[in-house]
Design a protein around this motif. Structure first.
Motif, PDB file in Angstrom:
ATOM      1  N   GLY A  94    -128.193-104.352  -3.730  1.00  0.00           N
ATOM      2  CA  GLY A  94    -129.628-104.101  -3.708  1.00  0.00           C
ATOM      3  C   GLY A  94    -129.965-102.641  -3.464  1.00  0.00           C
ATOM      4  N   SER A  95    -128.997-101.856  -2.972  1.00  0.00           N
ATOM      5  CA  SER A  95    -129.235-100.427  -2.726  1.00  0.00           C
ATOM      6  C   SER A  95    -128.915 -99.564  -3.941  1.00  0.00           C
ATOM      7  N   LEU A  96    -128.411-100.168  -5.008  1.00  0.00           N
ATOM      8  CA  LEU A  96    -128.157 -99.422  -6.242  1.00  0.00           C
ATOM      9  C   LEU A  96    -129.475 -98.972  -6.870  1.00  0.00           C
ATOM     10  N   ASP A  97    -129.458 -97.829  -7.524  1.00  0.00           N
ATOM     11  CA  ASP A  97    -130.645 -97.375  -8.243  1.00  0.00           C
ATOM     12  C   ASP A  97    -131.038 -98.379  -9.320  1.00  0.00           C
ATOM     13  N   ASP A  98    -130.055 -99.018  -9.938  1.00  0.00           N
ATOM     14  CA  ASP A  98    -130.309-100.034 -10.955  1.00  0.00           C
ATOM     15  C   ASP A  98    -129.416-101.245 -10.675  1.00  0.00           C
ATOM     16  N   PRO A  99    -129.866-102.153  -9.802  1.00  0.00           N
ATOM     17  CA  PRO A  99    -129.057-103.323  -9.467  1.00  0.00           C
ATOM     18  C   PRO A  99    -128.714-104.210 -10.669  1.00  0.00           C
ATOM     19  N   GLU A 100    -129.464-104.078 -11.753  1.00  0.00           N
ATOM     20  CA  GLU A 100    -129.172-104.861 -12.953  1.00  0.00           C
ATOM     21  C   GLU A 100    -127.789-104.530 -13.523  1.00  0.00           C
TER      22      GLU A 100
END
Length: 136
Positions: A94-100
Motif C-alpha cells: 500500500g506504500s508503493l506509488d502504484d500499488p497496482e
C-alpha cells in the motif's frame, strides 16, 4: 521490476530494483496491531533490491521481527525477520506509488483472519465518501 514508494509525509522514500519473491495479503494479529488495518498487503523482496532514502525508525515487534516506520508521520513501511526470512524484507504494498504494479498472489496467516473480511465484496461501494453517512 522497478518500483518506488514512500511514507505518507514523504520523509522516507524507497526504490525496488529486483524481482519479488512473493506478494501476499497477511491476516496475522501482529500486522493488524502494527498497521491498525484488518489486513496488510506485502511484497517480499531480496533485501539488496531495496534502496531507502531517509532513516526509518525500527521497532522490535518480536524476538526476531523488525518493523520499519517513519518517525515523522508514523507510516509503516517494511518488515524483516533475519531468523525466519534471511536476506529478505517485506515492503507494505500500500506504500508503493502504484500499488497496482504488485497485486497480491496469496493470503497468509488465514488462521488469524478477521472473519468479516471474507465478505468485503458484498458491501455497498461508493466512488467517494457518500453525501450521507452510511448506516452502521
Amino acid at each position: 521490476m522497478k518500483l518506488s514508494g514512500g511514507c505518507h509525509c514523504g520523509a522516507l522514500r524507497y526504490e525496488i530494483d529486483g524481482e519479488a519473491v512473493a506478494s501476499a495479503i497477511c491476516h496475522c494479529r501482529d500486522c493488524r496491531k502494527s498497521t491498525g488495518a484488518p489486513l496488510t498487503g506485502w511484497l517480499m523482496i531480496p533485501r539488496e533490491a531495496l534502496t531507502i532514502a531517509g532513516e526509518p525508525k525500527v521497532y522490535a515487534s518480536s524476538a526476531h521481527g523488525r518493523r520499519f516506520f517513519c518517525g515523522t508521520c508514523g507510516a509503516s513501511l517494511f518488515y524483516a525477520n533475519a531468523e525466519t526470512l534471511p536476506g529478505l524484507i517485506d515492503v507494505q504494498s500500500g506504500s508503493l506509488d502504484d500499488p497496482e504494479q504488485a497485486p497480491p498472489r496469496i493470503h497468509v496467516m488465514g488462521s488469524q483472519r478477521v472473519s468479516w473480511t471474507r465478505r468485503l465484496d458484498d458491501l455497498p461501494e461508493f466512488a467517494t465518501y457518500p453525501d450521507q453517512p452510511p448506516e452502521a
